[in-house]
Design an enzyme around this catalytic site. Sequence first.
Site, mmCIF file in Angstrom:
data_model
loop_
_atom_site.group_PDB
_atom_site.id
_atom_site.type_symbol
_atom_site.label_atom_id
_atom_site.label_comp_id
_atom_site.label_asym_id
_atom_site.label_seq_id
_atom_site.Cartn_x
_atom_site.Cartn_y
_atom_site.Cartn_z
ATOM 1 N N ASP A 162 -1.103 1.094 -4.566
ATOM 2 C CA ASP A 162 -2.075 0.052 -4.927
ATOM 3 C C ASP A 162 -3.459 0.625 -5.233
ATOM 4 O O ASP A 162 -4.415 -0.108 -5.449
ATOM 5 C CB ASP A 162 -2.163 -1.029 -3.841
ATOM 6 C CG ASP A 162 -2.809 -0.533 -2.555
ATOM 7 O OD1 ASP A 162 -2.610 0.642 -2.212
ATOM 8 O OD2 ASP A 162 -3.511 -1.316 -1.890
ATOM 9 N N SER B 4 0.830 -1.200 0.000
ATOM 10 C CA SER B 4 0.000 0.000 0.000
ATOM 11 C C SER B 4 0.869 1.256 0.000
ATOM 12 O O SER B 4 1.640 1.471 -0.917
ATOM 13 C CB SER B 4 -0.959 -0.047 1.185
ATOM 14 O OG SER B 4 -1.998 0.881 1.018
ATOM 15 N N ASP C 170 -2.129 6.184 -4.136
ATOM 16 C CA ASP C 170 -0.997 5.474 -3.564
ATOM 17 C C ASP C 170 -0.645 4.292 -4.471
ATOM 18 O O ASP C 170 -1.307 4.064 -5.487
ATOM 19 C CB ASP C 170 -1.304 5.062 -2.115
ATOM 20 C CG ASP C 170 -2.420 4.049 -1.993
ATOM 21 O OD1 ASP C 170 -3.241 3.953 -2.916
ATOM 22 O OD2 ASP C 170 -2.485 3.346 -0.965
ATOM 23 N N ASP D 152 -5.816 2.347 -3.628
ATOM 24 C CA ASP D 152 -7.000 2.292 -2.762
ATOM 25 C C ASP D 152 -7.157 3.562 -1.928
ATOM 26 O O ASP D 152 -8.111 3.689 -1.162
ATOM 27 C CB ASP D 152 -7.012 1.043 -1.875
ATOM 28 C CG ASP D 152 -5.899 1.010 -0.835
ATOM 29 O OD1 ASP D 152 -5.005 1.895 -0.883
ATOM 30 O OD2 ASP D 152 -5.899 0.103 0.015
#
Length: 460
Positions: free
Chosen positions: A252, A106, A250, A254
């Site tokens: 990933d 993340s 970010d 999310d």
Amino acid sequence: MSLIKSISGIRGTIGGKVNDNLTPLDVVKFASAFGTWLQNNNNKKDLTLVIGRDARISGQMVSSLVTATLQGLGINVIDLGLSTTPTVEIMVPELKADGGIILTASHNPKQWNALKLLNNKGEFISGENGAEVLALAESEDFNYAEVDDLGKYETRDDAFDIHIKQILDLQMVDAEAIKAKKFKVVLDAVNSTGGIAIPMLLDKLGCETVKLYCEPTGHFPHNPEPLKEHLGDICELVKKEGADFGVVVDPDVDRLALIDEKGEMFGEEYTLVAVADYLLKNKNGVAVSNLSSSRALRDVAKGHNSEYFASAVGEVNVVTLMKEKNAVIGGEGNGGIIYPDLHYGRDSLVGVALFLTHLAKENKTVSELIAGYPSYFMGKKKIELTPEINVDDILTKMEKEYQNEEVSTIDGVKIDFENNWVHLRKSNTEPIIRIYTEAKSQDEADRLGDEMIAKINSLI
């Protein structure tokens, strides 16, 4: 650096010693544990898992280890390759798979990676299930398949198309209204997979995309957490390009942060507030966020005759409360939008589409939009932990210290003062105590955070 095992997944830094970091042996062990747990909890003989990864430098290595391990257990693998967390979440039920693994740390820096574990709904496994997986990893009670029973492997390259089509099919996404506005959008995707997925979405919505750090090399050009202090480059570029606004995700994809047309942060907290404003204006219901999120969401919900509830921090906890309350919208103040009409996971792509619809229909600039919301300012500070610090003891002392205020201990300690609040909690993903504050000015929020750090240091 110890491996961190939590409801957010199993994460650690690449390299170093087994059991201290996320080494190849640790990856194999935890992939084996999750695969075995799925086998133990399924009557089916033939299981299939979907995997996908962000663009981290270690991603291909970790993906290869996970894939081979699952095949070694006799589990079939559908590999999406470079993907996003919400795309993997959507593809698990789309492909009728039995679970999924997202390979991403993340917002953590490039030396980190992680295995995030999904059930057959494409949602993060529960804390209880996670504990069972960790126990299996500890016992190493694995039974690998014989040669004729090894799992099959296939790749898919249409996952982003499927994800975007599902977004465009949503009743509350008005593609025609967005296209009519011909928005110009600057995107900072921190050289990860948002640089592939978000421009595809913006193109479908008739937007002009100016790309900044959109090559999926995994070499993050700045700290990948989308906070104001890391985003000077996009703030300048939005002004230079005369763009309508900027989008930051970010690694990933999310978490979603926005920059207004003046190059100022719209603020991670207000991403969820703006999307909730649009949705609740059209349908009364419930909004949910976590204890560390802004009071502004509560205020906006009240303004639309809707209810607001707060959960413990952690996407699993937010989703659990959203289902319990049948929420229209939910998420986390870190820019995580969860829109259940699409799926129960933080999703920057659907966040962008809903925000664009709201912006198009309001016929305002982004700065005018935020000026209409309750004005709160947040401070986010942290204290690095060392082994001798007893966090639970510190939090208990802080609870007692402020017992005359409104205190919640659902998750760490949250102290609600009349005009501001502070939330102290041990991070699920890093060896730190997080200190969130909110007040009517940035100076006041920062001062409150500094006061709390001083108070905690006096108790250590």
